[in-house]
Design an enzyme around this catalytic site. Structure first.
Site, PDB file in Angstrom:
ATOM      1  N   ASP A 239       0.810  -1.209   0.000  1.00  0.00           N
ATOM      2  CA  ASP A 239       0.000   0.000   0.000  1.00  0.00           C
ATOM      3  C   ASP A 239       0.849   1.268   0.000  1.00  0.00           C
ATOM      4  OD1 ASP A 239      -2.682   1.222   0.114  1.00  0.00           O
ATOM      5  OD2 ASP A 239      -1.969   2.001   2.032  1.00  0.00           O
ATOM      6  N   GLU A 240       2.111   1.158   0.327  1.00  0.00           N
ATOM      7  CA  GLU A 240       3.054   2.256   0.155  1.00  0.00           C
ATOM      8  C   GLU A 240       4.257   1.724  -0.622  1.00  0.00           C
ATOM      9  OE1 GLU A 240       2.570   5.287   0.800  1.00  0.00           O
ATOM     10  OE2 GLU A 240       0.818   5.240   2.127  1.00  0.00           O
TER      11      GLU A 240
END
Length: 320
Positions: A239-240
């Site tokens: 997600d990052e």
């Protein structure tokens, strides 16, 4: 005793017309007998409680609709929040569809344009096997082994874990989650907890429609490269943006399973190695380089619905 027909009539009017309008709700209930009001309020609360724990099934609908539950980790505005029809999410749909062809995918976009919502939606689809009829991407017919990864232990807990699984609660003397996130509450098993970090899930089983259990693990990049070594995985969602050395390990983990890796992030670290690998090449957006294939889906570039934010996405689905 209340007339069931009256109760049904009031409920129908509420759910179809006035769920988001307190003044109209008061006007409808004012002439209703007290026993009917009690039945109505009980049914309304039961309906909201069920909806709040099944957010996944209300996202990307055929047509724009209004959320009729209370506040959740997905629908933070609560009752009356607009859920836009999926045709307004052209880039999300392109991202999903590209999973059918590409092993590596990247949704690289600005902050607060729904990256976590899109990635989390795909997480649920693969883990439960409960794909919507319109799903255009990769499908797994069996339980999967999955990692969902964030930058630090704290951001993984406070953003990813909350968005996907809901709040940490105690039930029957055991610490668990309340299921008000993306994953349906009735699909969640008992989580195990990471030592040394308060309230951070280590692993959690998710019921697959085949009857088996998918295994979901939460990881953070601050654990270092070694944390991503050793085990085979079917699905990995970052997600990052991950460090290049951790991302290389993720690719190895999915090699023998024929698995997939997808990234949803804003390039805060600039022109990094991972960012460069997904940037457009002279021949266009898509690159096939033999062993690894990957595609980049850019920020919103289509027609924005009325009420959208400056980036072109409906404000109602901005991520935390």
């Amino acid at each position: 005793m209340a007339n069931p027909a009256i109760t049904r009539q009031v409920l129908d009017r509420f759910y179809e017309e006035i769920a988001h309008d307190r003044e109209k709700l008061k006007a409808v209930l004012r002439p209703v007998p007290l026993d009917v009001k009690k039945l109505f309020i009980r049914a309304m609360n039961d309906n909201a409680a069920v909806k709040n724990r099944r957010c996944y099934y209300h996202l990307f609908p055929d047509e724009t609709k209004v959320w009729q539950g209370t506040r959740t980790q997905v629908f933070k505005r609560g009752l009356g929040e607009v859920i836009w029809a999926r045709r307004f999410y052209a880039q999300h749909l392109a991202f999903f569809a590209s999973g059918l062809r590409y092993r590596e995918r990247c949704f690289m976009a600005a902050n607060r344009v729904g990256k976590t919502i899109g990635g989390g939606y795909e997480d649920v689809a693969h883990a439960t096997g409960d794909y919507p009829k319109w799903w255009p991407g990769r499908r797994f017919t069996r339980p999967v082994s999955m990692w969902i990864c964030g930058r630090t232990n704290e951001t993984t807990r406070d953003i990813l874990q909350a968005k996907l699984f809901g709040k940490v609660v105690f039930r029957g003397g055991r610490k668990t989650v309340d299921g008000t996130g993306m994953f349906p509450a009735d699909s969640l098993g008992q989580p195990t907890w990471k030592s040394g970090v308060q309230d951070l899930i280590d692993t959690i089983p998710v019921l697959h429609k085949s009857g088996g259990w998918s295994d979901i693990g939460l990881k953070s990049y601050e654990q270092g490269r070694k944390a991503f070594e050793g085990t085979e995985k079917d699905v990995i969602h970052c997600d990052e943006e991950p460090p290049a050395e951790a991302y290389d390990e993720m690719l190895v983990r999915t090699t023998t399973t024929g698995g997939i890796v997808y990234l949803t992030f804003t390039p805060l670290d600039g022109y990094s190695t991972v960012v460069q690998s997904f940037l457009p090449k002279p021949d266009g957006m898509i690159e096939d380089d033999g062993e690894f294939e990957h595609v980049t889906v850019p920020w919103w570039a289509g027609r924005a619905p009325e009420g959208a934010d400056e980036d072109g996405f409906p404000e109602e689905h901005e991520e935390a």
